[in-house]
Write a protein that holds these residues in place. Structure first.
Motif, PDB file in Angstrom:
ATOM      1  N   ILE A  19       0.842  -1.203   0.000  1.00 30.63           N
ATOM      2  CA  ILE A  19       0.000   0.000   0.000  1.00 30.63           C
ATOM      3  C   ILE A  19       0.880   1.257   0.000  1.00 30.63           C
ATOM      4  N   LYS A  20       1.914   1.236   0.823  1.00 29.24           N
ATOM      5  CA  LYS A  20       2.815   2.413   0.894  1.00 29.24           C
ATOM      6  C   LYS A  20       3.441   2.685  -0.480  1.00 29.24           C
ATOM      7  N   LYS A  21       3.871   1.582  -1.152  1.00 25.42           N
ATOM      8  CA  LYS A  21       4.496   1.745  -2.477  1.00 25.42           C
ATOM      9  C   LYS A  21       3.490   2.321  -3.485  1.00 25.42           C
ATOM     10  N   LEU A  22       2.270   1.766  -3.452  1.00 27.20           N
ATOM     11  CA  LEU A  22       1.235   2.230  -4.390  1.00 27.20           C
ATOM     12  C   LEU A  22       0.939   3.712  -4.178  1.00 27.20           C
ATOM     13  N   ILE A  23       0.867   4.099  -2.911  1.00 27.45           N
ATOM     14  CA  ILE A  23       0.570   5.511  -2.613  1.00 27.45           C
ATOM     15  C   ILE A  23       1.714   6.393  -3.128  1.00 27.45           C
ATOM     16  N   LYS A  24       2.939   5.978  -2.848  1.00 27.05           N
ATOM     17  CA  LYS A  24       4.126   6.757  -3.274  1.00 27.05           C
ATOM     18  C   LYS A  24       4.187   6.912  -4.785  1.00 27.05           C
ATOM     19  N   ARG A  25       3.782   5.837  -5.484  1.00 29.93           N
ATOM     20  CA  ARG A  25       3.827   5.872  -6.961  1.00 29.93           C
ATOM     21  C   ARG A  25       2.686   6.689  -7.558  1.00 29.93           C
ATOM     22  N   GLY A  26       1.817   7.245  -6.706  1.00 23.88           N
ATOM     23  CA  GLY A  26       0.703   8.060  -7.205  1.00 23.88           C
ATOM     24  C   GLY A  26      -0.431   7.230  -7.776  1.00 23.88           C
ATOM     25  N   GLU A  27      -0.508   5.958  -7.348  1.00 26.52           N
ATOM     26  CA  GLU A  27      -1.545   5.062  -7.887  1.00 26.52           C
ATOM     27  C   GLU A  27      -2.851   5.155  -7.097  1.00 26.52           C
ATOM     28  N   VAL A  28      -2.861   5.951  -6.027  1.00 28.74           N
ATOM     29  CA  VAL A  28      -4.058   6.001  -5.171  1.00 28.74           C
ATOM     30  C   VAL A  28      -4.735   7.366  -5.285  1.00 28.74           C
ATOM     31  N   MET A  29      -6.029   7.340  -5.566  1.00 28.86           N
ATOM     32  CA  MET A  29      -6.797   8.592  -5.619  1.00 28.86           C
ATOM     33  C   MET A  29      -7.881   8.555  -4.553  1.00 28.86           C
ATOM     34  N   VAL A  30      -8.033   9.695  -3.873  1.00 26.74           N
ATOM     35  CA  VAL A  30      -9.095   9.817  -2.878  1.00 26.74           C
ATOM     36  C   VAL A  30     -10.002  10.957  -3.324  1.00 26.74           C
ATOM     37  N   ASP A  31     -11.284  10.649  -3.420  1.00 29.99           N
ATOM     38  CA  ASP A  31     -12.268  11.627  -3.892  1.00 29.99           C
ATOM     39  C   ASP A  31     -11.755  12.350  -5.148  1.00 29.99           C
ATOM     40  N   ASN A  32     -11.264  11.541  -6.090  1.00 31.11           N
ATOM     41  CA  ASN A  32     -10.819  12.018  -7.407  1.00 31.11           C
ATOM     42  C   ASN A  32      -9.519  12.811  -7.410  1.00 31.11           C
ATOM     43  N   GLU A  33      -8.763  12.809  -6.337  1.00 31.88           N
ATOM     44  CA  GLU A  33      -7.455  13.480  -6.341  1.00 31.88           C
ATOM     45  C   GLU A  33      -6.372  12.517  -5.884  1.00 31.88           C
ATOM     46  N   VAL A  34      -5.211  12.587  -6.572  1.00 26.25           N
ATOM     47  CA  VAL A  34      -4.102  11.709  -6.170  1.00 26.25           C
ATOM     48  C   VAL A  34      -3.639  12.097  -4.771  1.00 26.25           C
ATOM     49  N   CYS A  35      -3.406  11.110  -3.933  1.00 26.26           N
ATOM     50  CA  CYS A  35      -2.874  11.386  -2.601  1.00 26.26           C
ATOM     51  C   CYS A  35      -1.601  10.573  -2.420  1.00 26.26           C
ATOM     52  N   GLU A  36      -0.491  11.256  -2.124  1.00 25.83           N
ATOM     53  CA  GLU A  36       0.788  10.546  -2.036  1.00 25.83           C
ATOM     54  C   GLU A  36       1.277  10.398  -0.606  1.00 25.83           C
ATOM     55  N   SER A  37       0.412  10.670   0.343  1.00 26.28           N
ATOM     56  CA  SER A  37       0.891  10.476   1.725  1.00 26.28           C
ATOM     57  C   SER A  37       0.004   9.481   2.481  1.00 26.28           C
ATOM     58  N   ALA A  38       0.675   8.415   2.935  1.00 24.05           N
ATOM     59  CA  ALA A  38      -0.032   7.289   3.553  1.00 24.05           C
ATOM     60  C   ALA A  38      -0.680   7.667   4.879  1.00 24.05           C
ATOM     61  N   ASP A  39      -0.120   8.669   5.551  1.00 21.64           N
ATOM     62  CA  ASP A  39      -0.654   8.991   6.878  1.00 21.64           C
ATOM     63  C   ASP A  39      -1.710  10.092   6.872  1.00 21.64           C
ATOM     64  N   LYS A  40      -2.051  10.599   5.676  1.00 23.36           N
ATOM     65  CA  LYS A  40      -3.121  11.601   5.613  1.00 23.36           C
ATOM     66  C   LYS A  40      -4.441  10.935   6.013  1.00 23.36           C
ATOM     67  N   ARG A  41      -5.291  11.668   6.724  1.00 24.22           N
ATOM     68  CA  ARG A  41      -6.525  11.063   7.254  1.00 24.22           C
ATOM     69  C   ARG A  41      -7.751  11.443   6.416  1.00 24.22           C
ATOM     70  N   PHE A  42      -8.621  10.453   6.238  1.00 17.89           N
ATOM     71  CA  PHE A  42      -9.863  10.656   5.477  1.00 17.89           C
ATOM     72  C   PHE A  42     -11.011   9.967   6.196  1.00 17.89           C
ATOM     73  N   GLU A  43     -12.233  10.351   5.773  1.00 18.00           N
ATOM     74  CA  GLU A  43     -13.412   9.646   6.292  1.00 18.00           C
ATOM     75  C   GLU A  43     -13.314   8.180   5.860  1.00 18.00           C
ATOM     76  N   GLU A  44     -13.813   7.285   6.706  1.00 12.81           N
ATOM     77  CA  GLU A  44     -13.684   5.862   6.370  1.00 12.81           C
ATOM     78  C   GLU A  44     -14.471   5.457   5.125  1.00 12.81           C
ATOM     79  N   ASN A  45     -15.492   6.285   4.784  1.00 12.14           N
ATOM     80  CA  ASN A  45     -16.272   5.920   3.591  1.00 12.14           C
ATOM     81  C   ASN A  45     -15.852   6.723   2.354  1.00 12.14           C
ATOM     82  N   ALA A  46     -14.634   7.328   2.366  1.00 13.20           N
ATOM     83  CA  ALA A  46     -14.166   8.116   1.214  1.00 13.20           C
ATOM     84  C   ALA A  46     -14.114   7.235  -0.041  1.00 13.20           C
TER      85      ALA A  46
END
Ligand code: URA
Length: 238
Positions: A19-46
């Motif tokens: 998961i950390k690698k995927l986030i770092k590589r920019g493969e993870v989007m939250v609410d339609n925006e790329v998020c590159e930090s694993a420790d950023k907090r979001f609502e559980e239903n994001a």
């Protein structure tokens, strides 16, 4: 709010390091925006996508209009279960029926993969009221209604808590409404049997303040909306 890597770990089978690698590589989007930090907090239903694929929420809450002929079990070697008839997208997510309706009982059934919610609904201490409509071979007498209020005793000696029973206006058939606050095996049928009344059909209309959605055809289900989920978690149901 929850750390992004924790939310993804809860919803998928990726390891924490993947998961950390995927986030770092920019493969993870939250609410339609790329998020590159694993420790950023979001609502559980994001809304989260990993490599362009949406990953579902951790907990799923469904209401089903249970059809006749299905059993309330996760799997059964002989019978069709309520899980067998779920849409594919909900299969393999650990969903189970909350409580039991008989094979021939229809109506409101909650399904979830959230054990805490299931416990809240089924715990006898909560005394959540459930309303059933039974098609019967005869109407209730005044004595039957009084016996329900007092608490019916089954033929084997088991005593039920006080319950409400009423005759419902109906064209040619006899219909009886029954409200109970426990979940004994075959409870409604057995209570009516004590009054010498046979149940021909039985359907559950509500569990606490959650009512069956009349737009659901038999066998169909839909997700509970946030208001319905909150009601189940936080209302006292009575
Ligand atoms: N009571 C019954 O007799 N059957 C059900 O399925 C539910 C309540």
């Amino acid at each position: 709010m929850q750390r992004l890597d924790k939310i993804i770990a809860d919803r998928t089978s990726y390891s924490r390091s993947e998961i950390k690698k995927l986030i770092k590589r920019g493969e993870v989007m939250v609410d339609n925006e790329v998020c590159e930090s694993a420790d950023k907090r979001f609502e559980e239903n994001a809304d989260i996508t990993v490599c362009g694929k949406a990953i579902g929420e951790k907990y799923i809450y469904l209401m089903m209009n249970k059809p006749d002929g299905t059993v309330c079990a996760v799997r059964d070697s002989r019978e069709r279960t309520v899980i067998d008839i779920l849409p594919e997208e909900y299969k393999g997510r650990g969903i189970f029926p909350v409580g039991r309706l008989d094979k021939d009982t229809t109506g409101l059934l909650i399904l979830t993969n959230d054990g805490e919610l299931a416990h809240r609904i089924t715990s006898p201490k909560k005394e959540i009221k459930k309303y059933y409509i039974a098609e019967t071979d005869k109407p209730l007498t005044e004595e039957d209604i009084a016996a329900f209020k007092e608490g019916i005793t089954f033929r084997d000696g088991t005593k039920c808590k006080g319950a409400d029973a009423e005759n419902l206006k109906s064209d040619e058939k006899f219909r009886v409404g029954v409200t109970i606050s426990e979940g004994k095996f075959h409870q409604v049928k057995k209570m009516l049997a004590v009054c010498d009344i046979k149940v021909l059909k039985l359907t559950r209309i509500n569990i606490g303040n959650l009512y069956i959605d009349v737009k659901l055809n038999k066998g169909e289900c839909r997700k509970l909306n946030n208001i319905e989920i909150q009601r189940i978690f936080f209302s006292n149901f009575n």
